[in-house]
Design an enzyme around this catalytic site. Structure first.
Site, PDB file in Angstrom:
ATOM      1  N   TYR A  61       9.183   6.908   6.570  1.00 32.53           N
ATOM      2  CA  TYR A  61       8.378   6.550   5.927  1.00 32.53           C
ATOM      3  C   TYR A  61       7.572   7.147   5.240  1.00 32.53           C
ATOM      4  CZ  TYR A  61       8.933   1.377   7.926  1.00 32.53           C
ATOM      5  OH  TYR A  61       9.385   0.204   8.461  1.00 32.53           O
ATOM      6  N   SER A 232       6.479  -7.747   5.821  1.00 34.43           N
ATOM      7  CA  SER A 232       6.275  -8.477   4.612  1.00 34.43           C
ATOM      8  C   SER A 232       5.955  -9.876   4.951  1.00 34.43           C
ATOM      9  CB  SER A 232       7.646  -8.364   3.804  1.00 34.43           C
ATOM     10  OG  SER A 232       7.806  -7.052   3.238  1.00 34.43           O
ATOM     11  N   PRO A 233       4.766 -10.116   5.626  1.00 36.39           N
ATOM     12  CA  PRO A 233       4.127 -11.458   5.760  1.00 36.39           C
ATOM     13  C   PRO A 233       3.777 -12.079   4.827  1.00 36.39           C
ATOM     14  CG  PRO A 233       2.869  -9.888   7.075  1.00 36.39           C
ATOM     15  CD  PRO A 233       4.109  -9.300   6.471  1.00 36.39           C
ATOM     16  N   LEU A 234       3.128 -11.317   3.869  1.00 35.33           N
ATOM     17  CA  LEU A 234       2.493 -11.744   2.800  1.00 35.33           C
ATOM     18  C   LEU A 234       3.440 -11.563   1.343  1.00 35.33           C
ATOM     19  CD1 LEU A 234      -1.030  -9.644   2.998  1.00 35.33           C
ATOM     20  CD2 LEU A 234      -0.249 -12.227   4.048  1.00 35.33           C
ATOM     21  N   GLY A 236       4.515  -9.008   0.033  1.00 32.90           N
ATOM     22  CA  GLY A 236       4.193  -7.851  -0.899  1.00 32.90           C
ATOM     23  C   GLY A 236       3.157  -8.236  -2.003  1.00 32.90           C
ATOM     24  N   GLY A 237       2.457  -9.508  -1.400  1.00 32.51           N
ATOM     25  CA  GLY A 237       1.164  -9.829  -2.381  1.00 32.51           C
ATOM     26  C   GLY A 237       1.479 -11.111  -2.953  1.00 32.51           C
ATOM     27  N   LEU A 238       2.573 -11.697  -3.026  1.00 33.29           N
ATOM     28  CA  LEU A 238       2.947 -12.933  -3.522  1.00 33.29           C
ATOM     29  C   LEU A 238       1.974 -14.009  -2.770  1.00 33.29           C
ATOM     30  CD1 LEU A 238       4.949 -14.619  -5.274  1.00 33.29           C
ATOM     31  CD2 LEU A 238       6.255 -15.071  -3.486  1.00 33.29           C
ATOM     32  N   LEU A 239       1.829 -13.911  -1.360  1.00 26.13           N
ATOM     33  CA  LEU A 239       1.179 -14.831  -0.665  1.00 26.13           C
ATOM     34  C   LEU A 239      -0.132 -14.682  -0.611  1.00 26.13           C
ATOM     35  CD1 LEU A 239       3.903 -15.631   1.822  1.00 26.13           C
ATOM     36  CD2 LEU A 239       3.380 -16.905  -0.327  1.00 26.13           C
TER      37      LEU A 239
END
Length: 338
Positions: A61, A232-234, A236-239
């Site tokens: 990373y 990626s629970p969101l 990447g910003g979509l949610l």
């Protein structure tokens, strides 16, 4: 909708380990880029102050070109995410459940890991754990993930390597990441056959927008009693209502951003959140944490302000009607008999 009493953070005991982790985990894939190197310590310490005790990183990373963005130092001039995490937790190591990973390529050499295999060879694991310990400034890693399945290394090889590291005290637990359900099952059964330690948890991508783990991965992990951590629970910003960013979705690591269908889903999700008076990012996390076996959501805030927006999401409890309404936005793929 209710909020659990007792503060801004909730905790979960990883299956059978006795180890309690915050239900919000701090992800560090883009450390050194967003947040920049100068801002990482404030972000990590802000997370600790908010009750987040779970930090997720990897040997690959931060300082790889896939994370490059306009206006930041190129990968060759950046520190690794592990190094930045190590600096940030100095003096507070005992407060942290520290997770890192091995398997992804860390160079171009024949034994440098990667998608073609060898990343879970005994040689690579033993070499990389020493490098991670040095970067992180610690003498032990709490959870050491097999970052991906290895198509060429025998399963007994890498399970024994992890088990030996536990015996040596260099890691406390090992875990799995991005395994299919059958691969997860194979690993648990192999560990039992060998008399080795079983994995502490399994990490997978999962969100309202990515529900494919419900078809095989989650049923397998739940049946085996292996808790799941989610990246990626969101989306990447979509949610989280941040689809207008240049580096949103998978564009954060050099892939595409959103499809039209994903953007439509994000709009419907936002409408539900507004109608219930819930911040979008809180709704996305709370929906995930309502699912059986999901222990923690790995978030990647790019600033202290974004981190502060997320605190409190782990204590939100949705009603069964709200969970069902979100479920209907993006039903999982139909099964064999549907």
């Amino acid at each position: 909708m209710t909020r659990q009493p007792g503060g801004r953070m909730d905790y979960h005991t990883l299956s059978g380990t006795g180890l309690r982790v915050s239900r919000i985990c701090l992800g560090t894939a883009s450390f050194g880029v967003a947040p920049t190197e100068d801002d990482t310590t404030a972000l990590v310490r802000g997370a600790l102050d908010a009750g987040i005790n779970f930090i997720d990183t990897a040997s690959s990373y931060g300082n790889q070109s896939r994370f490059d963005r306009e206006g930041v130092l190129p990968a060759v001039d950046r520190q690794s995410a592990e190094t930045l995490v190590g600096r940030a937790i100095a003096g507070r190591r005992d407060e942290v459940v520290l997770a890192t990973k091995v398997a992804e390529a860390i160079g171009t050499g024949p034994n440098d890991g990667g998608s073609l295999g060898g990343g879970l060879s005994r040689a690579h694991i033993m070499r990389l754990v020493e490098r991670s310990l040095k970067r992180l400034g610690t003498d032990y890693i709490d959870i050491y993930y097999a970052h991906h399945p290895d198509p060429v290394t025998h399963i007994d090889e890498w399970i024994r390597a992890f088990d030996d590291l536990i015996t040596q005290g260099k890691i406390r637990y090992y875990a799995l990441s991005t395994f299919a359900g059958w691969q997860l099952t194979e690993a648990v059964l192999a560990a039992a056959r060998m008399g080795a330690t079983r994995p502490a948890c399994h990490q997978t991508r999962y969100s309202v927008a990515k529900r494919w783990p419900e078809s095989e991965v989650l049923p397998a992990s739940n049946h085996l009693g292996i808790d799941t951590t989610v990246f990626s629970p969101l989306g990447g910003g979509l949610l989280a209502g941040r689809t207008d960013r240049r580096y949103a979705g998978d564009a954060r690591w050099g892939a595409r951003s959103y499809s039209e269908s994903e953007l439509a889903l994000g709009g419907s999700f936002s409408s539900h959140a507004r109608s219930w008076g819930i911040p979008e990012n809180h709704l996305a996390v709370a929906w995930l944490l309502s699912k059986p076996g999901v222990a923690s959501a790995i978030v990647g805030p790019e600033s202290v302000a974004e981190l502060n927006e997320l605190t409190g999401s782990s204590t939100l409890r949705l009603t069964s009607e709200q969970v069902a309404a979100v479920d209907e936005l993006a039903p999982p793929l139909p099964g064999q008999w549907d």
